[in-house]
Design an enzyme around this catalytic site. Sequence first.
Site, short mmCIF file in Angstrom:
data_model
loop_
_atom_site.label_atom_id
_atom_site.label_comp_id
_atom_site.label_asym_id
_atom_site.label_seq_id
_atom_site.Cartn_x
_atom_site.Cartn_y
_atom_site.Cartn_z
N GLY A 17 0.84 -1.18 0.00
CA GLY A 17 0.00 0.00 0.00
C GLY A 17 0.88 1.23 0.00
O GLY A 17 2.08 1.14 -0.24
N SER A 18 0.27 2.36 0.32
CA SER A 18 0.98 3.63 0.25
C SER A 18 2.09 3.73 1.30
O SER A 18 3.05 4.46 1.10
CB SER A 18 -0.01 4.77 0.41
OG SER A 18 -1.01 4.42 1.33
N LYS A 37 1.65 -6.58 8.60
CA LYS A 37 1.61 -5.33 7.86
C LYS A 37 2.73 -4.43 8.37
O LYS A 37 2.76 -4.09 9.55
CB LYS A 37 0.25 -4.66 8.05
CG LYS A 37 0.06 -3.45 7.20
CD LYS A 37 -1.41 -3.06 7.18
CE LYS A 37 -1.64 -1.85 6.32
NZ LYS A 37 -3.05 -1.67 6.00
N ASP A 140 -13.46 3.56 7.49
CA ASP A 140 -13.27 3.81 6.07
C ASP A 140 -13.82 2.61 5.34
O ASP A 140 -13.09 1.76 4.87
CB ASP A 140 -11.77 4.01 5.81
CG ASP A 140 -11.49 4.43 4.38
OD1 ASP A 140 -12.42 4.91 3.71
OD2 ASP A 140 -10.34 4.26 3.94
P1 ADP Z 1 -3.64 -0.60 0.80
O1 ADP Z 1 -3.01 0.72 1.13
O2 ADP Z 1 -3.71 -0.87 -0.66
O3 ADP Z 1 -4.92 -0.84 1.53
P2 ADP Z 1 -2.66 -2.68 2.46
O4 ADP Z 1 -1.30 -2.67 3.02
O5 ADP Z 1 -3.81 -2.42 3.37
O6 ADP Z 1 -2.61 -1.67 1.30
O7 ADP Z 1 -2.93 -4.05 1.75
C1 ADP Z 1 -2.08 -4.58 0.77
C2 ADP Z 1 -2.69 -5.85 0.24
O8 ADP Z 1 -2.79 -6.82 1.29
C3 ADP Z 1 -4.09 -5.70 -0.32
O9 ADP Z 1 -4.19 -6.47 -1.48
C4 ADP Z 1 -4.99 -6.27 0.75
O10 ADP Z 1 -6.14 -6.86 0.20
C5 ADP Z 1 -4.10 -7.32 1.38
N1 ADP Z 1 -4.45 -7.51 2.81
C6 ADP Z 1 -4.40 -6.58 3.80
N2 ADP Z 1 -4.78 -7.09 4.98
C7 ADP Z 1 -5.08 -8.40 4.75
C8 ADP Z 1 -5.55 -9.49 5.59
N3 ADP Z 1 -5.77 -9.33 6.90
N4 ADP Z 1 -5.74 -10.69 5.00
C9 ADP Z 1 -5.53 -10.86 3.68
N5 ADP Z 1 -5.10 -9.89 2.85
C10 ADP Z 1 -4.87 -8.67 3.36
MG MG Z 2 -5.88 -1.57 2.85
#
Ligand code: ADP
Ligand code: MG
Length: 278
Positions: A17-18, A37, A140
């Site tokens: 993500g960002s 994350k 959100d």
């Molecule tokens: P963004 O800023 O695009 O929301 P994220 O870091 O939240 O970036 O997510 C990046 C990717 O990881 C996305 O494709 C999202 O669907 C996936 N993702 C985030 N959290 C989970 C989770 N708990 N389980 C499965 N996939 C996830």
């Molecule tokens: Mg996200």
Amino acid sequence: VSNKLEDFEVLEVIGSGSFGTCYKVCNKYDKMIYVCKAIDYGKMDENQKELLVSEVNVLSGLKHPNIVQYHSRIINKKTTTLYIIMEYCEGGDLASIIVSCKKNKKPIEEGFIWQVLYQTGRALQACHSHLKHVVVLHRDIKPANVFLDSAGNVKLGDFGLARILQKEESCAETVVGTPFYMSPEVLGGGKYNRKSDIWALGCLIYELCALSPPFVASSFKLLTSSIKSGRFDRIPAHYSDDLHKMISFMLSVDHEYRPTIEMVLHHPAVVVRVSQRS
Ligand code: ADP
Ligand code: MG
């Protein structure tokens, strides 16, 4: 619960993500799969960092079957990275489902949409009551933040964090990410409130049916007037009038007429659909 990064083995990168990257990880001891994350707080100012910490604290206190469960956090001061360990949602997010259904011209089954309405509503109900005294966090609700587990259950995630992370983006980027789900009262300069969440839920359910948001426009100005008009096309004809009416109720321009989450969850049309499935 493990609190060391070394306790986790990275299986794959899920996406970025960002502000950082999401990894699918495996705990070396209990062999459980989680999402890690990684958020780089290096460029955040003191206020943002404080907000990030307080919001992670709130999230870690939330426990509900329809909310992505936060397990732990690990901080690496050297690399200024915050790692949040949370539940892995095998089914991915609703944004990807919308994209693939659109590509394959395959509509989403109505029963599933009622289930998303009910389960996302339950998550919202838990947030609304748990966070009564917390002002920092605002939800959100959008397809990218609604996840599915291996059994197809809805898990609301990523709320709160999204807001802090957006602050860091430049103005240009903020304009690019058009707020399709912004409610009329927020656009009118009013405060974001619980009814604004209901509006966003209405937009989400609409988008699952139509595979595009209820209000779209080529500029922010046009989008604003479209949202304030409250006029949108009916969802595709094969979806029931009940579903159309429920969406219209949630998309009432005047938030006084918009239902509370309790009214949505107790609505006969919802109750009947949900009990049919279980
Ligand atoms: P963004 O800023 O695009 O929301 P994220 O870091 O939240 O970036 O997510 C990046 C990717 O990881 C996305 O494709 C999202 O669907 C996936 N993702 C985030 N959290 C989970 C989770 N708990 N389980 C499965 N996939 C996830
Ligand atoms: Mg996200």
